[in-house]
Write a protein that holds these residues in place. Sequence first.
Motif, PDB file in Angstrom:
ATOM      1  N   GLN A 165      49.270  47.506  39.760  1.00  0.00           N
ATOM      2  CA  GLN A 165      47.827  47.484  39.602  1.00  0.00           C
ATOM      3  C   GLN A 165      47.121  48.201  40.745  1.00  0.00           C
ATOM      4  O   GLN A 165      47.620  48.199  41.873  1.00  0.00           O
ATOM      5  CB  GLN A 165      47.355  46.042  39.551  1.00  0.00           C
ATOM      6  CG  GLN A 165      46.105  45.918  38.737  1.00  0.00           C
ATOM      7  CD  GLN A 165      45.904  44.478  38.357  1.00  0.00           C
ATOM      8  OE1 GLN A 165      46.716  43.913  37.633  1.00  0.00           O
ATOM      9  NE2 GLN A 165      44.860  43.911  38.886  1.00  0.00           N
ATOM     10  N   VAL A 166      45.969  48.768  40.430  1.00  0.00           N
ATOM     11  CA  VAL A 166      45.176  49.489  41.427  1.00  0.00           C
ATOM     12  C   VAL A 166      44.083  48.530  41.931  1.00  0.00           C
ATOM     13  O   VAL A 166      43.490  47.810  41.131  1.00  0.00           O
ATOM     14  CB  VAL A 166      44.545  50.738  40.760  1.00  0.00           C
ATOM     15  CG1 VAL A 166      43.838  51.611  41.767  1.00  0.00           C
ATOM     16  CG2 VAL A 166      45.602  51.540  40.008  1.00  0.00           C
ATOM     17  N   LEU A 167      43.838  48.526  43.256  1.00  0.00           N
ATOM     18  CA  LEU A 167      42.840  47.597  43.803  1.00  0.00           C
ATOM     19  C   LEU A 167      41.433  48.185  43.703  1.00  0.00           C
ATOM     20  O   LEU A 167      41.227  49.353  44.000  1.00  0.00           O
ATOM     21  CB  LEU A 167      43.151  47.276  45.267  1.00  0.00           C
ATOM     22  CG  LEU A 167      44.414  46.451  45.496  1.00  0.00           C
ATOM     23  CD1 LEU A 167      44.645  46.244  46.976  1.00  0.00           C
ATOM     24  CD2 LEU A 167      44.342  45.111  44.764  1.00  0.00           C
ATOM     25  N   GLU A 168      40.450  47.353  43.303  1.00  0.00           N
ATOM     26  CA  GLU A 168      39.106  47.856  43.059  1.00  0.00           C
ATOM     27  C   GLU A 168      38.015  46.842  43.413  1.00  0.00           C
ATOM     28  O   GLU A 168      38.280  45.653  43.447  1.00  0.00           O
ATOM     29  CB  GLU A 168      38.977  48.220  41.567  1.00  0.00           C
ATOM     30  CG  GLU A 168      39.850  49.397  41.223  1.00  0.00           C
ATOM     31  CD  GLU A 168      40.389  49.438  39.823  1.00  0.00           C
ATOM     32  OE1 GLU A 168      40.382  48.407  39.137  1.00  0.00           O
ATOM     33  OE2 GLU A 168      40.827  50.517  39.427  1.00  0.00           O
ATOM     34  N   GLY A 169      36.780  47.329  43.639  1.00  0.00           N
ATOM     35  CA  GLY A 169      35.669  46.437  43.997  1.00  0.00           C
ATOM     36  C   GLY A 169      34.501  46.521  43.021  1.00  0.00           C
ATOM     37  O   GLY A 169      34.566  47.203  42.000  1.00  0.00           O
ATOM     38  N   VAL A 170      33.413  45.800  43.362  1.00  0.00           N
ATOM     39  CA  VAL A 170      32.174  45.822  42.564  1.00  0.00           C
ATOM     40  C   VAL A 170      31.036  46.181  43.517  1.00  0.00           C
ATOM     41  O   VAL A 170      30.967  45.635  44.620  1.00  0.00           O
ATOM     42  CB  VAL A 170      31.890  44.422  41.943  1.00  0.00           C
ATOM     43  CG1 VAL A 170      30.574  44.420  41.164  1.00  0.00           C
ATOM     44  CG2 VAL A 170      33.036  43.978  41.045  1.00  0.00           C
ATOM     45  N   TYR A 171      30.146  47.093  43.129  1.00  0.00           N
ATOM     46  CA  TYR A 171      29.064  47.538  44.020  1.00  0.00           C
ATOM     47  C   TYR A 171      27.720  47.442  43.318  1.00  0.00           C
ATOM     48  O   TYR A 171      27.602  47.813  42.147  1.00  0.00           O
ATOM     49  CB  TYR A 171      29.287  48.996  44.439  1.00  0.00           C
ATOM     50  CG  TYR A 171      30.584  49.200  45.190  1.00  0.00           C
ATOM     51  CD1 TYR A 171      30.633  49.075  46.581  1.00  0.00           C
ATOM     52  CD2 TYR A 171      31.755  49.508  44.498  1.00  0.00           C
ATOM     53  CE1 TYR A 171      31.823  49.254  47.266  1.00  0.00           C
ATOM     54  CE2 TYR A 171      32.954  49.684  45.180  1.00  0.00           C
ATOM     55  CZ  TYR A 171      32.992  49.557  46.559  1.00  0.00           C
ATOM     56  OH  TYR A 171      34.171  49.733  47.225  1.00  0.00           O
ATOM     57  N   ASP A 172      26.699  46.959  44.066  1.00  0.00           N
ATOM     58  CA  ASP A 172      25.348  46.954  43.495  1.00  0.00           C
ATOM     59  C   ASP A 172      24.431  47.829  44.346  1.00  0.00           C
ATOM     60  O   ASP A 172      24.873  48.439  45.323  1.00  0.00           O
ATOM     61  CB  ASP A 172      24.819  45.529  43.320  1.00  0.00           C
ATOM     62  CG  ASP A 172      24.620  44.813  44.652  1.00  0.00           C
ATOM     63  OD1 ASP A 172      24.614  45.492  45.703  1.00  0.00           O
ATOM     64  OD2 ASP A 172      24.473  43.589  44.642  1.00  0.00           O
ATOM     65  N   GLN A 173      23.124  47.850  43.990  1.00  0.00           N
ATOM     66  CA  GLN A 173      22.180  48.754  44.668  1.00  0.00           C
ATOM     67  C   GLN A 173      22.111  48.508  46.175  1.00  0.00           C
ATOM     68  O   GLN A 173      21.934  49.445  46.945  1.00  0.00           O
ATOM     69  CB  GLN A 173      20.784  48.587  44.062  1.00  0.00           C
ATOM     70  CG  GLN A 173      20.670  49.174  42.660  1.00  0.00           C
ATOM     71  CD  GLN A 173      19.280  49.018  42.053  1.00  0.00           C
ATOM     72  OE1 GLN A 173      18.425  48.317  42.598  1.00  0.00           O
ATOM     73  NE2 GLN A 173      19.068  49.657  40.916  1.00  0.00           N
TER      74      GLN A 173
END
Length: 317
Positions: free
Chosen positions: A297-305
């Motif tokens: 699996q590839v590691l990923e994040g969540v981004y907001d404004q």
Amino acid sequence: MNNTRNKILTCVAATMACALTALAADKQLVVGFSQIGAESGWRTANTDSIKSEATKRNISLKFADAQQKQENQIKALRSFIAQGVDVIAFSPVVETGWQPVLTEIKKAHIPVVLTDRAVNVTDDSLFVTFIGSDFVEEGRRAGEWLAKATSGKAVIAELVGTPGSAPAIDRKKGFEEILAKNPGMKIVKSQSGDFTRAKGKEVMESFLKSPDAKQITALFAHNDDMALGAIQAMEEAGIKPGKDILIVSIDGVKGAFEAMAAGKLNCTVECNPLIGPQLFDAVQSIMDKKTLPKRTQVLEGVYDQSQAAKELPNRKY
Ligand code: AHR
């Protein structure tokens, strides 16, 4: 006399064996890669990552662009068999319909690595390993962000990815899991924009022309390109994207961060396309006869404004 001749012959044979072993070790690896197409910024970054990593490692890469058609991918895979490549890798445009060609590849004793998207087959010995993101989790993350941002109340339009593709199926599934826990959130419009900006814009335009368009408070786009197309459609219709309609999408391409910094997109869930190094690590492990996990699996994040301006200079795609 005979003894001397035998010694010379033994010496020549040993030297030749050494030279052959060295040649085998130096033989350039040949990898066939069938790419889906160039439908999105994500895909372009994915292609660049694969091509540049192959060059870096002096691997001969036979690259074929399928222009989003499964039949073209199947043709490319058959041509890789005919060329006798060492390893075949591909990112399958849709989940189903791969069993026959994968069986042909297995019969030719060529190992297969899947990248980005998975296949739906009954025999998982048809591929060695699958390297890619958890698309269901990405859908959940998008849903969770929207549930939090709207306190669980949203009338949602959905721009779906390519029909039958793993990310379209899985992202929808993950997003709907969150909706099931939030009865105040419902999808009122859902249509495919094929993961492209142009189609995303076109479908959003048709959503906005429908008689009940005014009720839409949020958009879930299965990728950033469709969200960016939808933003254009909203602006042309006099709607403020990111304010009148909240937008959450998936990928985390630079364009999405720019749109967030401009207040037009609210959130992007990261899906990392830079999998070239992992792909060729897997290829090397296969050549070295090492055992690989079935799934990486590839590691990923969540981004907001609030994170957009700070993160923008760090984006690599
Ligand atoms: O399979 C990954 C998806 O395909 C990306 O989210 C999308 O942008 C691409 O076209």
